[in-house]
Write an enzyme that holds these catalytic residues in place. Structure first.
Site, mmCIF file in Angstrom:
data_model
loop_
_atom_site.group_PDB
_atom_site.id
_atom_site.type_symbol
_atom_site.label_atom_id
_atom_site.label_comp_id
_atom_site.label_asym_id
_atom_site.label_seq_id
_atom_site.Cartn_x
_atom_site.Cartn_y
_atom_site.Cartn_z
ATOM 1 C CE1 TYR A 64 -24.510 16.462 -23.956
ATOM 2 C CE2 TYR A 64 -25.203 18.680 -24.511
ATOM 3 C CZ TYR A 64 -25.324 17.550 -23.729
ATOM 4 O OH TYR A 64 -26.256 17.523 -22.729
ATOM 5 C CG HIS A 124 -22.834 16.811 -18.329
ATOM 6 N ND1 HIS A 124 -22.350 16.692 -19.607
ATOM 7 C CD2 HIS A 124 -24.154 16.503 -18.430
ATOM 8 C CE1 HIS A 124 -23.317 16.328 -20.423
ATOM 9 N NE2 HIS A 124 -24.420 16.195 -19.730
#
Length: 224
Positions: free
Chosen positions: A52, A106
């Site tokens: 992110y 992830h």
């Protein structure tokens, strides 16, 4: 507000968690303000990721000095053990901390296991033994991967999409987590913004006592 404990981790927080993906889209001072306001309002679990962009850095700045009063989860999309070690080192620097409460693989497209040739699980376990991470989790959008991860016994938490648009397979995953005493973190609790009635979404999720919903927040009105 009710509380939730994430499986065997011992992490017990208010049943409201802050999803830090959207804060990469706003200026630093706005992000820090949102994060601190969320903390002051009772949120204690903040979920970010190496993927992110600058989200981790904003979280690190917001909570400098009060790190031990909250839980930070982050994620690595690494493909090898060495890459995971590098991701973890960068995350620790960005977050201004010497440990991460929950470290997650992830967007897993398979159940990462010891001995699978990637070195990923071994690197995470090594970091846990060194005290750099406290718990190991996995995130996925895939039903079969989620079930395999639950059955493997390798993970303390699963992060998986879950909201009141859930189908029978989604409910099966949630129930399997409960039976395995595995923490369940509900990503996309507002279905990625498709759902706009936050009170209704929260009320529906509240019936699942072992589920911690994550709300992606970008604006102060959304947090409110």
């Amino acid at each position: 507000m009710s509380k939730v404990t994430l499986g065997t981790t011992g992490i017990t927080v208010e049943k409201n968690a802050f999803g830090c993906l959207p804060i990469q889209r706003i200026p630093n001072d706005e992000a820090v303000h949102l994060l601190r306001k969320a903390f002051e309002g009772g949120m204690r679990f903040f979920d970010t990721a190496r993927m992110y962009s600058d989200s981790e850095e904003k979280v690190g700045e917001a909570f400098a000095g009060i790190r031990h009063q909250l839980y930070i989860a982050t994620k690595s999309h690494a493909k090898t053990g060495d890459e995971l070690r590098a991701h973890l080192a960068q995350s620790l620097r960005n977050l201004r901390t010497d440990y991460i409460d929950l470290y997650q693989f992830h967007q897993a497209t398979r159940c990462i296991r010891p001995g699978d040739g990637s070195g990923l699980y071994e690197a995470a376990l090594e970091a846990k033994e060194q005290g750099k991470i406290r718990h190991i989790g996995i995130t996925t959008h895939r039903f079969e991967v989620a079930l395999e991860a639950i059955r493997s016994g390798l993970y303390e938490t699963l992060q998986f999409p879950f909201c009141y648009l859930a189908n029978e397979k989604d409910l099966e995953v949630v129930q399997a987590c409960k039976e395995a005493n595995m923490g369940f973190i509900a990503m996309k609790a507002l279905s990625g913004g498709l759902l706009t009635n936050a009170k209704a979404c929260a009320a529906w999720l509240n019936q699942y006592e072992h589920v911690l919903p994550i709300w992606g927040v970008q604006r102060e009105s959304e947090l409110d």
